[in-house]
Design an enzyme around this catalytic site. Structure first.
Site, PDB file in Angstrom:
ATOM      1  N   LYS A  81       0.850  -1.195   0.000  1.00  0.00           N
ATOM      2  CA  LYS A  81       0.000   0.000   0.000  1.00  0.00           C
ATOM      3  C   LYS A  81       0.884   1.242   0.000  1.00  0.00           C
ATOM      4  CE  LYS A  81      -3.835  -2.160   2.335  1.00  0.00           C
ATOM      5  NZ  LYS A  81      -4.243  -2.736   3.593  1.00  0.00           N
ATOM      6  N   GLN A 122      -5.495  -2.531   9.629  1.00  0.00           N
ATOM      7  CA  GLN A 122      -5.253  -3.787   8.919  1.00  0.00           C
ATOM      8  C   GLN A 122      -5.857  -4.963   9.688  1.00  0.00           C
ATOM      9  OE1 GLN A 122      -3.872  -4.016   5.822  1.00  0.00           O
ATOM     10  NE2 GLN A 122      -4.328  -6.190   5.875  1.00  0.00           N
ATOM     11  N   ASP A 124     -11.742   2.160   4.115  1.00  0.00           N
ATOM     12  CA  ASP A 124     -12.037   0.739   3.913  1.00  0.00           C
ATOM     13  C   ASP A 124     -13.549   0.510   3.778  1.00  0.00           C
ATOM     14  OD1 ASP A 124     -10.100  -1.243   3.674  1.00  0.00           O
ATOM     15  OD2 ASP A 124      -9.541  -1.143   5.790  1.00  0.00           O
TER      16      ASP A 124
HETATM   17  N1  GUN Z   1      -7.316  -7.624   5.478  1.00  0.00           N
HETATM   18  C1  GUN Z   1      -7.661  -8.303   4.359  1.00  0.00           C
HETATM   19  N2  GUN Z   1      -8.293  -7.495   3.487  1.00  0.00           N
HETATM   20  C2  GUN Z   1      -8.360  -6.288   4.073  1.00  0.00           C
HETATM   21  C3  GUN Z   1      -8.903  -5.029   3.660  1.00  0.00           C
HETATM   22  O1  GUN Z   1      -9.469  -4.864   2.568  1.00  0.00           O
HETATM   23  N3  GUN Z   1      -8.759  -4.012   4.560  1.00  0.00           N
HETATM   24  C4  GUN Z   1      -8.154  -4.176   5.751  1.00  0.00           C
HETATM   25  N4  GUN Z   1      -8.085  -3.129   6.553  1.00  0.00           N
HETATM   26  N5  GUN Z   1      -7.653  -5.319   6.154  1.00  0.00           N
HETATM   27  C5  GUN Z   1      -7.750  -6.359   5.316  1.00  0.00           C
END
Ligand code: GUN
Length: 297
Positions: free
Chosen positions: A53, A97, A120
C-alpha cells in the site's frame, strides 16, 4: 468455449492513470492525499499488504504513514491512535489492517474510525449508506470486483450472481452492490456460506460466481454452469516444494473451469491488484471532500 482471463492489472492501471490529474489538482491546492495504516502485531501477510500500500501511494505522489503497534497492545492503545488520526486534518484515510490479534475487539476498533476517513468502508454508518444505495466509501475489494466487471463488459443486470462467502469485507458488501438499482447492479443475488447445503446446486445456477470463501480450490469445473463469469477473490497459501515453500491459489480451481466458464480472474493477478487501487480512489476522494468543505466556508 474459450475462457477469457480477466486480469486485474490493465483495469488497475487505467484507474490509477485517471487518478493522476485528480492528485495533481489536490497538490496544487496544497493538499497531499494521505493514508494512515494501523497494523497491530507481526502477521507477515499483513506486513506485506501494508508495504505494498505504501509503495502504491508513493508512486501516485500520495502519502501514507504506517503505525506499527506491538502485538500486545491494548484496545485503549489502538483507540488512542485512532482518535489522534481522526483529529489530524492532514490525514484523509484511516485503515486498520485486519485481522487484529484475538484479544482485541475488532468491532469496537473499526467503529471508532471516523466515517469520514473510513476508506475501507467498514464503519457501520458507511455499510448502512451502502445498503441504502447512497454509498460514502465502498469497501475496496468488492468495489474492485465491480470495476473488473465494468472494464471487461461483463453484463450484470438481470443475471444471477452467486456469492460464496458472507464476510463483512467481501460477501455482504458485494451483495449490497450487485443487488443495488444502478448500472453495475440489478442482479438477482444468492449468498452461500459454510452452512449452505449442496453448494454445487447453487453455484451451477450462477451466471456470475463470486468466490470469496477463503478455501483453496473449492469451486471446481463440475460446480459451474457453461458460460459463467467467475470472479475469484480468494488468496490462499498452499504448501509446495518451491523455494518459498508455498504457492498462492484462489478459491477457484482455475484449470478445471477453463473451457467451461466464459471468463475467470486469475490468482494471483486478478482481483488482488484492484484492492489497493480502490483504496487509492477512496483516499483521493476523501481528500477532495476536504477541499469542497474548505471551499464551502
Ligand atoms: N485484510 C484483508 N483485506 C483487508 C482489507 O481490505 N482491509 C483491511 N483493513 N484489512 C484487510
Amino acid at each position: 468455449m474459450e475462457t477469457l482471463l480477466l486480469k486485474g492489472k490493465p483495469v488497475s492501471d487505467s484507474i490509477r492513470l485517471s487518478l493522476e490529474p485528480r492528485v495533481q489538482a489536490l497538490i496544487e491546492t496544497g493538499i497531499v492525499p494521505k493514508l494512515a495504516a494501523i497494523i497491530v502485531g507481526d502477521d507477515p501477510a499483513s506486513k506485506v499488504y501494508v508495504r505494498n500500500k505504501a509503495r502504491a501511494f508513493r508512486k501516485l505522489n500520495c502519502e501514507s504513514q504506517t503505525y506499527q503497534l506491538n502485538s500486545k497492545s491494548s484496545e485503549k492503545d489502538v483507540l488512542t491512535v485512532i482518535d489522534r488520526l481522526n483529529n489530524d486534518p492532514s490525514v484523509h484515510g484511516i485503515l486498520v489492517q485486519l485481522p487484529l490479534p484475538n484479544h482485541l475487539d475488532s468491532k469496537a476498533i473499526l467503529h471508532r474510525v471516523s466515517p469520514n476517513k473510513d476508506v475501507d468502508g467498514f464503519h457501520p454508518e458507511n455499510l448502512g449508506l451502502l445498503l441504502e444505495g447512497n454509498p460514502n466509501f465502498i469497501p475496496c475489494t468488492p468495489h474492485g470486483v465491480l470495476e473488473i466487471l465494468r472494464h471487461y463488459d461483463i453484463p450484470v443486470s438481470g443475471r444471477h450472481a452467486v456469492i460464496v462467502g458472507r464476510s463483512n469485507i467481501v460477501g455482504k458488501p458485494m451483495f449490497a452492490l450487485l443487488a443495488q438499482k444502478f448500472e453495475m447492479g440489478n442482479a438477482t443475488v444468492t449468498i452461500c456460506h459454510t452452512r449452505t447445503k449442496d453448494l454445487a446446486s447453487f453455484t451451477k445456477q450462477g451466471d456470475i460466481i463470486i468466490a470469496a470463501a477463503g478455501s483453496a480450490n473449492m469451486i471446481t469445473g463440475d460446480m459451474i454452469k457453461e458460460g459463467a463469469d467467475i470472479i475469484d477473490v480468494g488468496i490462499n497459501r498452499v504448501d509446495d516444494d518451491s523455494e518459498k515453500g508455498y504457492i498462492l491459489v484462489g478459491d477457484v480451481n482455475t484449470k478445471s473451469v477453463m473451457g467451461i466458464a466464459n471468463s475467470v480472474t486469475p490468482v494471483p493477478g486478478g482481483v488482488g491488484p484492484m484492492t489497493i487501487t480502490m483504496l487509492l480512489v477512496n483516499t483521493v476522494t476523501s481528500a477532495e471532500k476536504c477541499v469542497e468543505l474548505v471551499a464551502g466556508w
